[in-house]
Scaffold this motif. Structure first.
Motif, short mmCIF file in Angstrom:
data_model
loop_
_atom_site.label_atom_id
_atom_site.label_comp_id
_atom_site.label_asym_id
_atom_site.label_seq_id
_atom_site.Cartn_x
_atom_site.Cartn_y
_atom_site.Cartn_z
N LEU A 1 -4.94 -15.41 57.76
CA LEU A 1 -3.89 -15.47 58.77
C LEU A 1 -3.06 -14.19 58.78
O LEU A 1 -2.79 -13.61 59.83
N THR A 2 -2.64 -13.77 57.60
CA THR A 2 -1.75 -12.62 57.49
C THR A 2 -2.50 -11.29 57.48
O THR A 2 -1.89 -10.23 57.39
N ASP B 1 -0.02 -21.88 41.95
CA ASP B 1 0.47 -23.19 42.39
C ASP B 1 1.13 -23.12 43.76
O ASP B 1 1.02 -24.04 44.56
N TYR B 2 1.88 -22.04 43.99
CA TYR B 2 2.72 -21.99 45.20
C TYR B 2 2.88 -20.55 45.64
O TYR B 2 3.07 -19.66 44.81
N MET B 3 2.82 -20.32 46.93
CA MET B 3 3.15 -19.00 47.46
C MET B 3 3.83 -19.20 48.81
O MET B 3 3.34 -19.95 49.65
N ASN B 4 4.97 -18.51 49.01
CA ASN B 4 5.63 -18.57 50.32
C ASN B 4 5.53 -17.22 51.00
O ASN B 4 4.83 -16.31 50.52
N GLN C 1 -7.15 -19.03 53.50
CA GLN C 1 -6.81 -19.05 54.92
C GLN C 1 -5.51 -18.29 55.20
O GLN C 1 -5.36 -17.66 56.25
N ILE C 2 -4.58 -18.35 54.24
CA ILE C 2 -3.33 -17.61 54.44
C ILE C 2 -3.57 -16.10 54.38
O ILE C 2 -2.98 -15.33 55.14
N HIS D 1 -7.00 -23.12 50.91
CA HIS D 1 -5.72 -23.01 51.62
C HIS D 1 -5.18 -21.58 51.57
O HIS D 1 -4.82 -21.00 52.60
N TYR D 2 -5.15 -20.99 50.38
CA TYR D 2 -4.58 -19.65 50.27
C TYR D 2 -5.54 -18.59 50.81
O TYR D 2 -5.11 -17.53 51.28
N LEU E 1 -4.15 -9.97 55.22
CA LEU E 1 -4.19 -9.25 53.94
C LEU E 1 -5.63 -9.02 53.51
O LEU E 1 -5.92 -8.09 52.75
N ILE F 1 3.82 -13.26 50.07
CA ILE F 1 2.91 -12.43 50.86
C ILE F 1 3.46 -11.00 50.98
O ILE F 1 2.75 -10.01 50.82
#
Lengths: 267, 118
Positions: B96-97, B57-60, B92-93, B89-90, B99, B64
């Motif tokens: 971005l990072t 649901d959520y990751m900040n 892409q994160i 969305h995730y 990983l 990461i």
């Protein structure tokens, strides 16, 4: 242990972060795409302030702990704003708006004029021992009301994620910086036990002291915790030294003395 | 499941691979549960750990960092870390990072399990 109907049996672990802990600020709202920066293959830099040096940022890729060379460290710096009548959200709002103002003297953060937002690139001049300067940058990868985070570009001293957050602990506002980092290359790694760790610790200690003073809290102690998460060095990233921003900044200084003095004079 | 809670489920897929399914949030506060799950998922025969993000649901940014810490533990055991079920969305994160340089990202459970050799 739970078993879901129609699925293989397995073990289930519940983690209910009902109350914030010093290392675990709780998200206040569901994530929004706008909290995160969009993926970037190479960093782009917009208008460069006169005093800043865009030598080691534009065109660089981001480099997190996965892409670094040295041992992996998790470093946490924390200060309690005892007696300050301020919410964690207000702390973060102020910090995002005046981030560089809390840095120790001799270091410069060329960020946006308003407030840090995901996707923004900031240029930095970091003072190193021996009157050396490291010109590099960061990308704001994440920002919400209670935290924001940076990731560093290739050539930076550290391949890292660094998260700045605030939360309440027993009704006391707490401010925390948590970095997950590897030295980017063998030269930086060599300096870690000699000067880099202490320089980094002093830098964030002074930053948190200045932020606390802004909210009227003086003479407080910054708690520091340093944990080596991985003692191995990633030799496949030894070639990162080709982009070492300290070497490149020093060479630039030697080959462009006039520009350097002009640059420093404006800073 | 209560709001803001995280449930982590471990499933042994084969002698060499396990799945860790995460439902809810991943933040730095999830560390004890995720590391406990990894201990359950891993033994001497385990070669692959597959993360199932279908219920994320959520990751900040703290989440990461937690995944980097898990990656280090997995690599230290000579294992591979894979993932599936990430929303766009995730995904892409992860890009971005960066990983995704170290964690194999797959579209489906079947693809991840095939890559894991399970």
């Amino acid at each position: 242990m739970t078993t879901e109907t129609g699925k293989p049996s397995g073990d289930s672990i519940e983690a209910t972060p009902s109350a914030p802990t010093p290392s675990a600020p709780t998200p206040s709202a569901p994530t929004k795409a706008s909290n995160w920066a969009a993926p970037v293959s190479r960093l782009e830099v917009g208008a460069v302030p006169t005093a800043a040096l865009n030598l080691n940022v534009a065109g660089r890729r981001l480099a997190g702990p996965v892409q670094g060379f040295g041992q992996l460290w998790q470093k946490t710096y924390r200060v309690r704003l005892t007696g300050a009548d301020v919410t964690p959200q207000a702390v973060i709002r102020t910090w995002k708006e005046h981030f560089g103002d809390f840095w120790p003297k001799g270091n410069h953060f060329y960020g946006p004029l308003t407030s840090l937002q995901p996707g923004e690139v900031a240029l930095l001049d970091l003072a190193l021992p021996g009157k050396m300067t490291l010109s590099t940058g960061v990308l704001v990868i994440f920002a919400d009301d209670e935290s924001f985070a940076f990731m560093t570009p290739e050539g930076h001293q550290f391949a890292s994620f660094i998260t700045f957050s605030s939360f309440a602990d027993d009704a006391v506002p707490v401010v925390q910086i948590q970095a997950l980092l590897r030295a980017s290359d063998p030269l930086y790694e060599l300096s870690m036990p000699i000067v880099a760790q202490r320089t980094e610790d002093r830098f964030w200690n002074d930053t948190l002291q200045a932020l606390a003073a802004h909210f009227g809290v003086t003479g407080t102690t910054v708690e520091m915790q340093r944990v080596c998460v991985d003692r191995r060095r990633q030799w496949r990233y030894a070639g990162n030294i080709r982009q070492n921003a300290a070497i490149r900044t020093t060479l630039h200084r030697l080959t462009h003395p006039k520009a350097w003095f002009h640059h420093r004079g404006d800073a | 499941m209560t709001s803001g809670a995280t449930t982590i489920e471990v499933r042994r897929l084969s002698p060499s691979a396990s799945t860790i399914a995460i439902h809810g949030d991943i933040t730095s506060g999830t560390e004890p549960a995720l590391m406990d799950a990894y201990v359950q998922a891993s033994d001497d025969a385990t070669r692959s750990i597959v993360l199932d993000f279908s219920g994320l649901d959520y990751m900040n940014s703290g989440g990461i960092g937690l995944l980097v810490t898990l990656l280090v533990r997995v690599q230290r055991q000579g294992q591979h870390l894979l993932a599936f079920g990430l929303s766009e969305h995730y995904r892409q994160i992860f890009e971005l990072t960066r990983l995704d340089d170290a964690i194999g990202i797959h579209d489906t459970a079947a693809a991840a399990l095939a890559a894991a050799g399970a």
